[in-house]
Scaffold this active site. Structure first.
Site, PDB file in Angstrom:
ATOM      1  N   ARG A 189      17.644 106.399  28.861  1.00 14.25           N
ATOM      2  CA  ARG A 189      17.526 106.229  30.315  1.00 14.25           C
ATOM      3  C   ARG A 189      18.889 106.025  30.966  1.00 14.25           C
ATOM      4  O   ARG A 189      19.085 106.367  32.134  1.00 14.25           O
ATOM      5  CB  ARG A 189      16.565 105.061  30.611  1.00 14.25           C
ATOM      6  CG  ARG A 189      17.043 103.733  30.101  1.00 14.25           C
ATOM      7  CD  ARG A 189      15.927 102.694  30.010  1.00 14.25           C
ATOM      8  NE  ARG A 189      15.018 102.945  28.891  1.00 14.25           N
ATOM      9  CZ  ARG A 189      13.938 102.213  28.614  1.00 14.25           C
ATOM     10  NH1 ARG A 189      13.635 101.169  29.389  1.00 14.25           N
ATOM     11  NH2 ARG A 189      13.181 102.489  27.577  1.00 14.25           N
ATOM     12  N   LYS A 200      18.244  99.993  14.864  1.00 13.73           N
ATOM     13  CA  LYS A 200      16.888 100.322  14.418  1.00 13.73           C
ATOM     14  C   LYS A 200      16.718  99.978  12.938  1.00 13.73           C
ATOM     15  O   LYS A 200      17.699  99.950  12.193  1.00 13.73           O
ATOM     16  CB  LYS A 200      16.640 101.828  14.592  1.00 13.73           C
ATOM     17  CG  LYS A 200      16.491 102.298  16.021  1.00 13.73           C
ATOM     18  CD  LYS A 200      16.292 103.811  16.072  1.00 13.73           C
ATOM     19  CE  LYS A 200      16.155 104.313  17.503  1.00 13.73           C
ATOM     20  NZ  LYS A 200      14.979 103.801  18.216  1.00 13.73           N
TER      21      LYS A 200
END
Ligand code: BES
Ligand code: MN
Ligand code: ZN
Length: 483
Positions: free
Chosen positions: A338, A264
């Protein structure tokens, strides 16, 4: 903080301050205080506070006129906010004991519960690691809810409010810890302490056990960190369980999300310490469930990892095998939530859960879609969704239904494996949910994307900045309402 109920009249109770609800244009104390009402200073507008000293007819030292807005529009969630904001207003003023006056019409079970919960949420501060507290803050130590005509059911209502408030605050205590302190193992220790104090069964699956079971999706995320992953399992079984319902609550516990190799940007990365807020909410909810004893079995699952770009980190292009047997092509290591949830959901099904609700700070896309107001709700089961929407409304936590149509599945197809872990630029919250749906299969399931609602960037009048404790109250209400 002590929160208690009194059946005495509020004006006779001694305290540092008594809170009086003031309706818009109501002029509640106009006979006692004509001058201040004549001045136009007190309008009763929602969250307008006027603090007065030495008002005749009140045993308390101060009277806080607390604007509640229009009476017709006022509801229990509004009352919770008003109560929280009143505590936050008073705590900077040396006030330690507060009486909250509940007039007729505001003395039902839902009102008492709302005030108890609201004051606890309002009192919470994210300053545990500050050596010197803000000089002007004093702690409010006790709040007494004065409801003169209180009926006997209100004792249970105030207890519910206390339990829900304390459970949300436990979730906030865990979420606010910095990521160097709260690694996966430390998070498991917090859950263990809660479970032991609450009489719940507690188990941790370690890395070896996960390897034996074949949790390749979860392990792949963890492998770039020096901190080993854990999967917490917290069990509640009621004495006389009615029916065969077994609810599984699953919470994303990424104690820090750098993005991994798909790293990020630096700006704002510190916020990714709250990527375990879903897991913290499951721990908080299990504490409340142990105390309020719903009629169904509930098990909490918290997969906890740190997503780091270490030398052993997984790469874009890697293909892992999940516990379900399905293979997953990793195209972006920042879509890690996920992956750990996929294995936790499969494990919950293996342990016999008949219904699943997961909470996860899963996507930035849900923040684009719904902002910081509503939590996105995805489901494969209309009946469970109906229960959920009802429970969350009762709990005062805003939820909004989102789609999981088959068309979104197209975006997750790959020739190299059964599924890929990202779905491209558009509909990111929906493709993330679609990924989870593949693992929930036929089991009735709800996914909550709390990326926009688990954290406040700025304080609200009723709540400090930082973690919100959402959706603890909805989790618990869902279980309590089950018939
Ligand atoms: N933890 C983040 C999602 C997130 C974003 C939470 C902002 C809170 C605030 C999640 O793991 C993530 O990185 N998601 C990616 C997915 C993408 C790579 C498909 C995202 O949303 O950008
Ligand atoms: Mn991520
Ligand atoms: Zn994440």
């Amino acid at each position: 903080m002590q929160v208690n109920l009194s059946r005495a009249a509020a004006n006779g109770l001694d305290a540092d301050a008594v809170v009086i609800v003031e309706w818009e244009n109501g002029k509640g104390l106009a006979d006692k205080l004509p001058a201040i009402y004549d001045s136009g200073e007190v309008t009763g507008e929602f969250l307008q506070f006027t603090l007065l000293h030495g008002v005749s007819g009140f045993a308390a030292h101060r009277v806080l006129l607390a604007g509640a807005g229009k009476r017709e529009k006022f509801d229990a969630p509004g009352l919770a906010k008003l109560a929280g904001a009143a505590v936050r207003f008073l705590k900077g003023k040396g006030v330690k004991n507060v009486v909250f006056a509940l007039e007729d019409g505001l003395n039902g079970a839902e009102h008492v519960e709302a005030v108890a919960r609201g004051v606890l949420l309002g009192a919470w501060e994210p300053d545990r690691l500050k050596s010197k507290k803000e000089p002007k803050t004093s702690e409010v130590e006790s709040v007494v809810l004065a409801a003169e005509n209180a009926d006997p059911t209100l004792d249970a209502a105030i207890e519910r409010g206390r339990v829900l408030g304390e459970a949300a605050n436990l979730a906030r205590d865990i979420s606010v810890e910095p990521p160097n302190v709260l690694n996966p193992s430390a998070m498991a220790e917090r859950a263990r302490a809660m479970a032991e104090a609450s009489g719940l069964e507690f188990e941790v699956l370690d890395q070896n056990r996960m390897r034996q079971l074949g949790m390749g999706a979860l392990l792949g995320v963890a492998q770039g960190s020096a901190e080993p992953p854990v999967l917490m399992v917290i069990r509640y079984k009621p004495a006389g369980a009615s029916g065969s319902t077994h609810l599984g609550l699953v919470g994303k516990g990424v104690t820090f999300d750098t993005g991994g190799i798909s790293i990020k940007p630096a700006e704002g990365m510190e916020k990714m310490k709250y990527d375990m807020a879903g897991g913290a909410a499951v721990i908080g909810a299990m504490q409340a469930i142990a105390r309020l004893k719903p009629p169904i079995a509930v098990t909490g699952f918290v997969p906890a990892v740190e997503n780091m770009p270490g030398g052993k980190a997984q790469r874009p292009g890697d293909i892992v095998q999940s516990l379900s047997g399905k293979t997953v092509e990793i195209l972006n290591t920042d879509a890690e939530g996920r992956l750990i949830l996929a294995d936790a959901i499969s494990y919950a099904k293996q342990l016999g859960c008949t219904h699943l609700v997961d909470a996860a700070t899963l996507t930035g896309a849900i923040v684009v879609a719904l902002g910081h107001v509503s939590t996105g709700v995805f489901t494969n089961d209309d009946q469970l969704a109906e229960r959920w929407m009802h429970a969350s409304k009762q709990a005062g936590e805003k939820m909004w239904p989102m789609p999981v149509d088959d068309e979104y599945m197209e975006q997750l197809k790959t020739v190299y494996a059964d599924i890929q872990n990202i779905g491209g630029r558009w509909g990111g919250a929906c493709t993330a949910a679609m990924f989870l749906k593949e693992f929930a299969g036929e089991t009735p399931w709800i996914h909550l994307d709390i990326a926009g609602t688990a954290w406040l960037d700025d304080a609200k009048p009723w709540m400090a900045k930082g973690p919100t404790g959402l959706p603890v109250a909805s989790f618990v209400t869902l279980a309590l309402n089950w018939k």
